[in-house]
Scaffold this motif. Structure first.
Motif, PDB file in Angstrom:
ATOM      1  N   SER A   1      24.274  38.845  34.604  1.00  0.00           N
ATOM      2  CA  SER A   1      26.327  37.964  34.392  1.00  0.00           C
ATOM      3  C   SER A   1      26.889  39.302  33.951  1.00  0.00           C
ATOM      4  O   SER A   1      28.197  38.391  34.346  1.00  0.00           O
ATOM      5  CB  SER A   1      25.951  36.988  33.536  1.00  0.00           C
ATOM      6  N   ALA A   2      26.447  39.917  33.559  1.00  0.00           N
ATOM      7  CA  ALA A   2      27.541  41.458  32.653  1.00  0.00           C
ATOM      8  C   ALA A   2      27.350  42.538  33.501  1.00  0.00           C
ATOM      9  O   ALA A   2      28.345  43.255  33.360  1.00  0.00           O
ATOM     10  CB  ALA A   2      27.241  41.526  31.303  1.00  0.00           C
ATOM     11  N   ILE A   3      26.721  43.107  35.090  1.00  0.00           N
ATOM     12  CA  ILE A   3      27.029  44.076  35.454  1.00  0.00           C
ATOM     13  C   ILE A   3      27.293  43.064  36.542  1.00  0.00           C
ATOM     14  O   ILE A   3      27.244  42.226  37.705  1.00  0.00           O
ATOM     15  CB  ILE A   3      25.548  44.067  35.467  1.00  0.00           C
ATOM     16  N   ALA A   4      28.266  44.535  38.029  1.00  0.00           N
ATOM     17  CA  ALA A   4      28.191  43.995  39.116  1.00  0.00           C
ATOM     18  C   ALA A   4      28.696  45.147  40.168  1.00  0.00           C
ATOM     19  O   ALA A   4      28.021  46.732  39.355  1.00  0.00           O
ATOM     20  CB  ALA A   4      29.516  43.552  39.620  1.00  0.00           C
ATOM     21  N   PRO A   5      27.661  45.517  41.194  1.00  0.00           N
ATOM     22  CA  PRO A   5      27.597  46.854  41.834  1.00  0.00           C
ATOM     23  C   PRO A   5      29.151  47.480  42.436  1.00  0.00           C
ATOM     24  O   PRO A   5      30.454  46.744  42.361  1.00  0.00           O
ATOM     25  CB  PRO A   5      27.160  45.947  43.666  1.00  0.00           C
ATOM     26  N   MET A   6      28.756  48.914  42.162  1.00  0.00           N
ATOM     27  CA  MET A   6      30.041  49.746  41.948  1.00  0.00           C
ATOM     28  C   MET A   6      30.179  50.257  44.005  1.00  0.00           C
ATOM     29  O   MET A   6      29.198  50.303  43.985  1.00  0.00           O
ATOM     30  CB  MET A   6      29.701  51.229  41.407  1.00  0.00           C
ATOM     31  N   PRO A   7      31.505  50.396  44.064  1.00  0.00           N
ATOM     32  CA  PRO A   7      32.006  49.945  45.360  1.00  0.00           C
ATOM     33  C   PRO A   7      31.247  51.934  45.418  1.00  0.00           C
ATOM     34  O   PRO A   7      30.958  52.985  44.493  1.00  0.00           O
ATOM     35  CB  PRO A   7      33.068  50.175  45.755  1.00  0.00           C
ATOM     36  N   ALA A   8      30.605  52.213  46.522  1.00  0.00           N
ATOM     37  CA  ALA A   8      30.028  53.563  46.971  1.00  0.00           C
ATOM     38  C   ALA A   8      31.023  55.101  46.865  1.00  0.00           C
ATOM     39  O   ALA A   8      30.468  56.020  46.606  1.00  0.00           O
ATOM     40  CB  ALA A   8      29.261  53.921  48.389  1.00  0.00           C
ATOM     41  N   SER A   9      32.259  54.690  47.089  1.00  0.00           N
ATOM     42  CA  SER A   9      33.783  55.187  46.866  1.00  0.00           C
ATOM     43  C   SER A   9      33.701  55.545  45.461  1.00  0.00           C
ATOM     44  O   SER A   9      35.125  56.309  44.929  1.00  0.00           O
ATOM     45  CB  SER A   9      34.722  54.737  47.603  1.00  0.00           C
TER      46      SER A   9
ATOM     47  N   GLY B   1      34.173  36.582  38.312  1.00  0.00           N
ATOM     48  CA  GLY B   1      33.348  37.188  39.565  1.00  0.00           C
ATOM     49  C   GLY B   1      34.251  36.905  40.557  1.00  0.00           C
ATOM     50  O   GLY B   1      33.690  37.998  41.324  1.00  0.00           O
ATOM     51  N   ALA B   2      35.491  35.832  41.030  1.00  0.00           N
ATOM     52  CA  ALA B   2      35.945  36.067  42.032  1.00  0.00           C
ATOM     53  C   ALA B   2      36.993  36.746  41.076  1.00  0.00           C
ATOM     54  O   ALA B   2      37.327  37.961  42.472  1.00  0.00           O
ATOM     55  CB  ALA B   2      36.238  35.048  42.163  1.00  0.00           C
ATOM     56  N   ASN B   3      37.215  36.905  40.244  1.00  0.00           N
ATOM     57  CA  ASN B   3      38.542  38.160  39.643  1.00  0.00           C
ATOM     58  C   ASN B   3      37.311  40.068  40.165  1.00  0.00           C
ATOM     59  O   ASN B   3      38.489  40.656  40.669  1.00  0.00           O
ATOM     60  CB  ASN B   3      39.087  38.124  38.433  1.00  0.00           C
ATOM     61  N   MET B   4      36.124  39.977  39.974  1.00  0.00           N
ATOM     62  CA  MET B   4      35.991  41.011  39.580  1.00  0.00           C
ATOM     63  C   MET B   4      35.769  41.104  40.962  1.00  0.00           C
ATOM     64  O   MET B   4      35.876  42.509  41.867  1.00  0.00           O
ATOM     65  CB  MET B   4      34.736  41.181  39.297  1.00  0.00           C
ATOM     66  N   ALA B   5      35.770  40.110  42.309  1.00  0.00           N
ATOM     67  CA  ALA B   5      35.385  40.585  43.605  1.00  0.00           C
ATOM     68  C   ALA B   5      36.758  41.087  44.128  1.00  0.00           C
ATOM     69  O   ALA B   5      36.689  41.775  45.343  1.00  0.00           O
ATOM     70  CB  ALA B   5      34.273  39.552  44.583  1.00  0.00           C
ATOM     71  N   GLU B   6      37.528  40.580  44.054  1.00  0.00           N
ATOM     72  CA  GLU B   6      39.529  40.559  44.114  1.00  0.00           C
ATOM     73  C   GLU B   6      39.494  42.355  43.513  1.00  0.00           C
ATOM     74  O   GLU B   6      40.370  42.965  44.783  1.00  0.00           O
ATOM     75  CB  GLU B   6      39.697  39.843  43.505  1.00  0.00           C
ATOM     76  N   LEU B   7      39.202  42.540  42.511  1.00  0.00           N
ATOM     77  CA  LEU B   7      39.815  44.325  41.806  1.00  0.00           C
ATOM     78  C   LEU B   7      38.826  44.788  42.566  1.00  0.00           C
ATOM     79  O   LEU B   7      39.365  45.912  43.241  1.00  0.00           O
ATOM     80  CB  LEU B   7      38.871  44.039  40.097  1.00  0.00           C
ATOM     81  N   PHE B   8      37.254  44.726  43.224  1.00  0.00           N
ATOM     82  CA  PHE B   8      36.612  45.501  44.298  1.00  0.00           C
ATOM     83  C   PHE B   8      37.438  45.636  45.110  1.00  0.00           C
ATOM     84  O   PHE B   8      37.101  47.319  46.181  1.00  0.00           O
ATOM     85  CB  PHE B   8      35.293  44.983  43.641  1.00  0.00           C
ATOM     86  N   ALA B   9      37.872  45.379  46.597  1.00  0.00           N
ATOM     87  CA  ALA B   9      38.470  44.553  47.346  1.00  0.00           C
ATOM     88  C   ALA B   9      39.506  45.457  47.093  1.00  0.00           C
ATOM     89  O   ALA B   9      40.458  46.133  47.863  1.00  0.00           O
ATOM     90  CB  ALA B   9      38.576  43.341  47.871  1.00  0.00           C
ATOM     91  N   LEU B  10      40.266  45.327  46.162  1.00  0.00           N
ATOM     92  CA  LEU B  10      41.913  46.301  45.611  1.00  0.00           C
ATOM     93  C   LEU B  10      41.905  47.408  46.005  1.00  0.00           C
ATOM     94  O   LEU B  10      42.390  48.772  46.061  1.00  0.00           O
ATOM     95  CB  LEU B  10      43.022  45.762  44.878  1.00  0.00           C
ATOM     96  N   TYR B  11      40.520  47.969  45.235  1.00  0.00           N
ATOM     97  CA  TYR B  11      39.982  49.201  45.067  1.00  0.00           C
ATOM     98  C   TYR B  11      40.003  49.629  45.887  1.00  0.00           C
ATOM     99  O   TYR B  11      40.329  50.905  46.286  1.00  0.00           O
ATOM    100  CB  TYR B  11      38.788  49.527  44.089  1.00  0.00           C
TER     101      TYR B  11
END
Length: 325
Positions: free
Chosen positions: A103-111, A276-286
């Motif tokens: 619950s405390a981890i998230a996959p990193m974008p490959a870039s 989780g929704a916030n983290m997904a939004e952060l990755f999208a912004l990245y």
């Protein structure tokens, strides 16, 4: 494995790297080979026994990291050895390996480089929660960021711009203000050389600030509060200046201003879906190039006290990270 070990609540200058047992992947847990770990002011407070929670001694400090999963425990789904991830650990990140719940981890974008991944969680997750859920920042509003050259400050500048706000960055000295401009600030204020309230009023044409993001406290909070316009929201993030300000409550009454506390970790535990929704939004912004963690300093694990020195001496622009290899 090697890890930074805190044996007593004491000045961080006494921290040392020691050999400790490798962590074990329990139910719902993964083992991460840590490549980089973010360095944050709360890490110092925890080590010195000044944080709102005191972990049992001895403990390994470090609240965020990026690395590669090397093992998974029973019940883990969606992750496997070899996956690149970031983790919000609260503790145990300043080590060659750490255990984290899924619950405390998230996959990193490959870039995303590991150093940037390690600099993302605490600052950007805190900030998107602050601006979105607590500050309700809207496109076209004006955001004032105090401490705009540091980790959470540069994150607030970037996210404020991504949300469509006009961002006024306030910090101490030309170097910090340069970091804020690099992050995208529209206007800057050196609050050691300029009248913070007067400049905010001037830069907003007398209207005042809509949202204040205050991770500094000390002598800057009250003039920032006085610079707010009607219906302004004052976000209490932290007190990097050291002193907790005592705000006259009549300032909240005047112009119908709000003072809103921000405690991302507690909120995330209560609303993991929202986090989780916030983290997904952060990755999208990245991936869209709208945010990019700024890392000005990297240190070896053995140089953790030098990393803390750089943070306390205000030498860091954006974030500092520890690297294990």
């Amino acid at each position: 494995m090697k890890a930074v070990l805190c044996r007593d609540f004491a000045p961080y200058s006494g921290l040392q790297v020691e050999e400790v047992d490798d962590p074990v992947a329990g139910e719902g847990m993964v083992i991460i080979d840590v490549k980089a770990a973010g360095v944050n002011f709360p890490d110092i407070l925890l080590v010195e026994g000044k944080y709102q929670m005191k972990p049992p001694l001895p403990f390994i400090p470090g609240g965020e990291c990026a690395g590669v999963i090397s093992d998974v425990g029973p019940g883990v789904k969606g992750f496997k050895p070899g996956d690149r991830v970031i983790a919000a650990t609260m503790l145990n990140a300043f080590a060659e390996k750490t255990a984290a719940h899924v619950s405390a981890i998230a996959p990193m974008p490959a870039s995303m480089p590991f150093e940037e991944g390690a600099a993302l969680i605490t600052t950007y997750a805190t900030t998107i929660h602050a601006l979105k859920q607590r500050g309700e920042l809207k496109a076209g509003e004006t955001l004032l960021v105090l401490g705009a050259g540091g980790g959470v400050g540069t994150a607030a500048v970037q996210l404020g711009k991504a949300m469509g706000a006009t961002v006024i960055a306030a910090a101490r000295g030309a170097e910090k203000l340069a970091a804020a401009r690099e992050a995208g600030a529209d206007m800057t204020i050196d609050y050691d050389a300029e009248d913070l309230k007067a400049r905010c009023k001037d830069l907003t044409g007398g209207k005042g600030i809509d949202v204040v993001y205050d991770a500094v406290g000390g002598p800057y909070s009250e003039p920032a509060m006085r610079a707010m316009g009607w219906g302004g929201r004052f976000l209490v993030i932290g007190f990097a200046a050291g002193d907790i300000p005592k705000m006259p409550l009549n300032l909240a009454l005047l112009n119908s201003r709000d003072i809103r506390g921000v405690f991302w970790g507690a909120w995330a535990a209560r609303d993991p879906k929202g986090n989780g929704a916030n983290m997904a939004e952060l990755f999208a912004l990245y991936e869209q190039g709208k945010i990019k963690p700024m890392v000005s300093h990297t240190f070896a694990l053995e140089d953790v006290t030098k990393a803390f020195d750089a943070l306390m001496n205000r030498e860091v622009r954006g974030k500092a990270v520890l690297v294990t290899g």
